[in-house]
Design an enzyme around this catalytic site. Sequence first.
Site, short mmCIF file in Angstrom:
data_model
loop_
_atom_site.label_atom_id
_atom_site.label_comp_id
_atom_site.label_asym_id
_atom_site.label_seq_id
_atom_site.Cartn_x
_atom_site.Cartn_y
_atom_site.Cartn_z
N GLU A 92 -22.62 -11.94 -5.19
CA GLU A 92 -22.62 -10.72 -6.23
C GLU A 92 -21.51 -9.73 -5.84
O GLU A 92 -21.30 -9.31 -4.56
CB GLU A 92 -23.99 -10.02 -6.30
CG GLU A 92 -25.16 -10.79 -6.83
CD GLU A 92 -26.32 -10.05 -6.90
OE1 GLU A 92 -26.45 -8.87 -6.81
OE2 GLU A 92 -27.55 -10.60 -7.30
N GLU A 112 -23.86 -11.28 -16.17
CA GLU A 112 -25.10 -10.90 -16.19
C GLU A 112 -25.44 -9.60 -17.15
O GLU A 112 -24.93 -8.47 -16.73
CB GLU A 112 -26.22 -10.93 -15.25
CG GLU A 112 -27.46 -10.65 -15.25
CD GLU A 112 -28.52 -10.92 -14.12
OE1 GLU A 112 -29.76 -10.73 -14.25
OE2 GLU A 112 -27.90 -11.37 -13.18
N LYS A 125 -23.21 -18.48 -4.29
CA LYS A 125 -22.90 -17.53 -5.20
C LYS A 125 -23.13 -16.07 -4.42
O LYS A 125 -23.89 -15.91 -3.62
CB LYS A 125 -23.97 -17.69 -6.56
CG LYS A 125 -23.47 -16.63 -7.38
CD LYS A 125 -24.33 -16.79 -8.77
CE LYS A 125 -25.74 -16.66 -8.93
NZ LYS A 125 -26.19 -15.26 -8.60
#
Length: 271
Positions: A122, A189, A120
């Site tokens: 960002e 998020e 993952k």
Amino acid sequence: MSVHKEVKRITTHTLQEMKNHGEKIAMLTAYDYSMATIVDAAGMDIILVGDSASNVMAGHETTLPITLDQMIYHASAVVRAAKRALIVVDLPFGTYQGNSKEALASAIRIMKESGAHAVKIEGGVEIAESVSRILTAGIPVMGHLGLTPQSIYKFGTYTVRAKEEVEAQKLREDALKLQELGCFGIVLEKIPAQLAKEVSESLVIPTIGIGAGQHCDGQVLVIHDMLGINKGFKPRFLRQYANLAEVMNGAIKNYVSDVKAKEFPNEKEQY
């Protein structure tokens, strides 16, 4: 005669089918063997070996200090435990930004040395080259938009992101870009629920929300938060499913007092 039911591993393909059929995806973090064994056996779809280990395992204020070696250590332990869940590992701060060669090298190390299934990463358009490069090596990538904790010093706060139209529009574009590049899913998020709904509906790939409302294709929480092991952290999006800090504290106090009172070990507890 008991028939041993073979556990089928969740794959990125399974997650896509879940979105297509409207089945929600459950994701939790884990950072060690014992905890991951419990999480996996409880039927988790995805286990995230998050860089949140920096906070909950190491006691740092931010996710920035954790290293690639430390992430590989945590991921390896989780991989040894999980029989069913897809294991996704965060690429830590500084191992992919601004250098797609380094991003690829970092992702390869995670896959080779830990045995995890995906990474993952960002960010949006600004990390497109890194995402592309990792995907070219056949490594599945999950995106992460909205509040990106590795950029905490840029934002200066952990408040909700993309409330203003300019940032919301960039998030929509970033999400489509990540999908176009080939990401198999995106974590959203701390963004407004309505925006998360729009983005989830505009994408073919699944979205996983944390503080992004009920319209995402799945949800993720940090396990120490949802089990109430962490006491100080109580954002609106967190539902605490247990109060383990209290349970553990009670058990440990009882142990201490039994030792002091010479009640442990007793006759039956010795050889």
